[in-house]
Design a protein around this motif. Structure first.
Motif, short mmCIF file in Angstrom:
data_model
loop_
_atom_site.label_atom_id
_atom_site.label_comp_id
_atom_site.label_asym_id
_atom_site.label_seq_id
_atom_site.Cartn_x
_atom_site.Cartn_y
_atom_site.Cartn_z
N ARG A 10 26.70 61.36 52.80
CA ARG A 10 26.02 60.16 52.71
C ARG A 10 26.75 60.12 50.53
N VAL A 11 26.58 61.15 50.65
CA VAL A 11 27.07 60.80 48.69
C VAL A 11 28.49 60.65 48.37
N ARG A 12 29.15 60.47 49.23
CA ARG A 12 30.70 59.98 49.26
C ARG A 12 30.25 58.12 49.56
N GLU A 13 29.76 58.02 50.43
CA GLU A 13 29.38 56.40 50.84
C GLU A 13 29.09 55.69 49.83
N ALA A 14 27.97 56.38 49.21
CA ALA A 14 26.98 55.74 48.05
C ALA A 14 28.25 55.91 46.50
N GLY A 15 28.72 56.93 46.15
CA GLY A 15 29.83 56.57 45.14
C GLY A 15 30.63 55.65 45.36
N ALA A 16 31.55 55.69 46.35
CA ALA A 16 32.44 54.40 46.75
C ALA A 16 31.62 53.30 47.14
N GLY B 148 17.10 65.36 50.71
CA GLY B 148 18.46 65.03 51.25
C GLY B 148 18.07 63.33 50.92
N GLU B 149 17.65 62.76 50.13
CA GLU B 149 18.28 61.36 49.64
C GLU B 149 19.31 61.36 48.25
N VAL B 150 20.40 60.32 48.70
CA VAL B 150 20.90 59.71 47.23
C VAL B 150 20.40 59.09 46.29
N VAL B 151 20.92 59.53 45.22
CA VAL B 151 19.75 58.64 43.81
C VAL B 151 21.04 58.86 43.28
N PHE B 152 21.47 57.61 42.80
CA PHE B 152 22.45 57.22 41.57
C PHE B 152 21.91 57.83 40.10
N ARG C 295 20.44 48.92 37.88
CA ARG C 295 20.42 47.32 38.35
C ARG C 295 21.16 46.97 39.69
N LEU C 296 22.59 46.88 39.14
CA LEU C 296 24.07 46.46 39.85
C LEU C 296 23.69 47.39 41.29
N ALA C 297 23.99 49.55 40.51
CA ALA C 297 23.62 49.93 41.76
C ALA C 297 22.56 49.59 43.34
N ALA C 298 21.46 49.78 42.54
CA ALA C 298 20.28 48.91 43.11
C ALA C 298 20.14 47.72 43.79
N ALA C 299 21.23 46.71 43.60
CA ALA C 299 21.21 45.68 43.98
C ALA C 299 22.62 45.91 45.25
N ALA C 300 23.07 46.96 45.58
CA ALA C 300 24.80 47.29 46.30
C ALA C 300 24.18 48.47 47.17
N VAL D 249 28.75 52.37 44.06
CA VAL D 249 28.73 52.09 43.24
C VAL D 249 29.81 51.66 42.77
N TYR D 250 31.43 52.63 42.93
CA TYR D 250 32.89 52.41 42.25
C TYR D 250 33.26 50.87 42.66
N GLU D 251 32.64 50.54 43.79
CA GLU D 251 33.14 49.08 43.72
C GLU D 251 32.36 48.05 43.65
#
Length: 348
Positions: free
Chosen positions: A275-281, A303-307, A137-142, A283-285
């Protein structure tokens, strides 16, 4: 020399992996820190393990080992058999614990109350990340896409069980303990019979179970260090290639790559990896992680990045993904961990 409590073992199903992680940490930090070994048995008893003892040895069977306790405001305390309690002074703790009791915020809260600085994610981030529903839920909100997910509680009716699958788009789905730190207890269900078996396996580990949309794609990982306030950096992303209709199972001890191919560095195109690095960062933050963690994601054929999930204390064994991602990026595990320790002590 900095005196550090290396806490390992624990009550989770990943007890043995924690011991292996700790054994490797000793090999890379043993000459850089004065390590105080604190082993937690599978039953939850804390013991002071003699210096030079491998966490893989039979320390749990030694009834003569002193006990260890965390005392509010007083830190770690040694409890000799038949003797008086005495302080066990350390500068910092390394809770190399996986899963329940290690990545769920409980040990972090205890260390906070005792006034012992520690490396890794704090109480809030640990408890959120271990809960798949909350983390998604928080990742999606981000702004990071997460799989459709429904939560079931032990005793859920047949109607609720069926509704959870429908909400996720139908079979196949992944069924997993909602508050777990690894793929232990996770199953892929492609039909009703497999779904019921998967639910029972997950409910055996947790009264709260997550039913997730099955994402088709490649699993990728980001090894992340730091925090939002002081900056973060990453190792080289990896990717897991699973044979068609296969399933990645963690901790295959005799042959870790038996059912998968692990590629590090990843062979995905540069724009996808960006995009993977951007999504990983992100989520982490967004989840408040600090110190170190491994953020796992999927990349779909489009090519979509999914948590997927965050491991707030990733495996640190010789074959674990976090050390390998760091090594490929030019950073040895010992240097990474020492940097994290120094950063933590600077803020103590």
């Amino acid at each position: 020399m900095t005196r550090a409590a290396l806490i390992f073992g624990g009550i989770s199903t990943e007890h043995d992996i924690s011991c292996k992680s700790a054994d490797n940490v000793i090999s890379v930090l043993g000459d850089r820190l004065e390590l105080v070994l604190v082993g937690i048995t599978k039953d939850g008893a804390w013991h002071l393990v003699p210096p030079g003892t491998s966490p893989l040895a039979a320390w749990e069977d030694d009834a003569s080992l002193p006990g260890v306790a965390l005392v509010p405001g007083a830190g770690l305390v040694e409890l000799p058999a038949g003797g008086e309690a005495r302080p066990l002074a350390v500068d910092v703790a390394l809770p190399i614990l996986h899963g329940q009791g290690g990545e769920d915020g409980t040990i972090q809260g205890a260390l906070d109350v005792a006034g012992v600085p520690y490396v890794g994610c704090g109480v809030m981030a640990s408890s959120i990340c271990v809960d798949k529903d909350s983390a998604h839920r928080l990742a999606a909100a981000a702004g990071v896409r997460s799989p459709r997910c429904e939560v079931l509680w032990r005793g859920a009716s047949p109607e609720d069980r069926a509704a959870a699958v429908a909400s996720c788009g139908g079979f196949p789905v992944f069924v997993k303990p909602a508050r777990g730190g690894s793929s232990i207890g996770v199953s892929r269900a492609a039909d009703e019979a497999a779904y019921e078996r998967a639910l029972e396996a997950a409910f055996a580990l947790d009264e709260k179970v997550a039913v997730e949309e099955a994402i088709t794609g490649i699993e990728v990982g980001c090894a992340v260090v730091g925090d939002a306030a002081h900056g973060i950096w990453m190792g080289e992303p990896d990717e897991i290639v699973v044979p068609e209709d296969g399933f990645f199972a963690i901790h295959l001890e005799k042959d870790p790559s038996a059912n998968t191919e692990l590629r590090c560095p990843s062979e995905l195109p540069a724009d996808v990896l960006a995009r993977v690095r951007e999504a990983g960062a992100r989520v982490y933050e967004a989840l408040g992680c600090e110190g170190l963690a491994r953020v796992d994601l999927f990349v779909t054929p489009e090519g979509e990045v999914v948590f997927n999930e965050v491991n707030t204390m990733p495996g640190l064994t010789t074959y674990s993904r976090f050390p390998q991602m760091m090594r490929v990026a030019g950073h040895e595990l010992g240097d990474v961990l020492m940097g994290i320790v120094k950063d933590r002590l600077a803020r103590a």
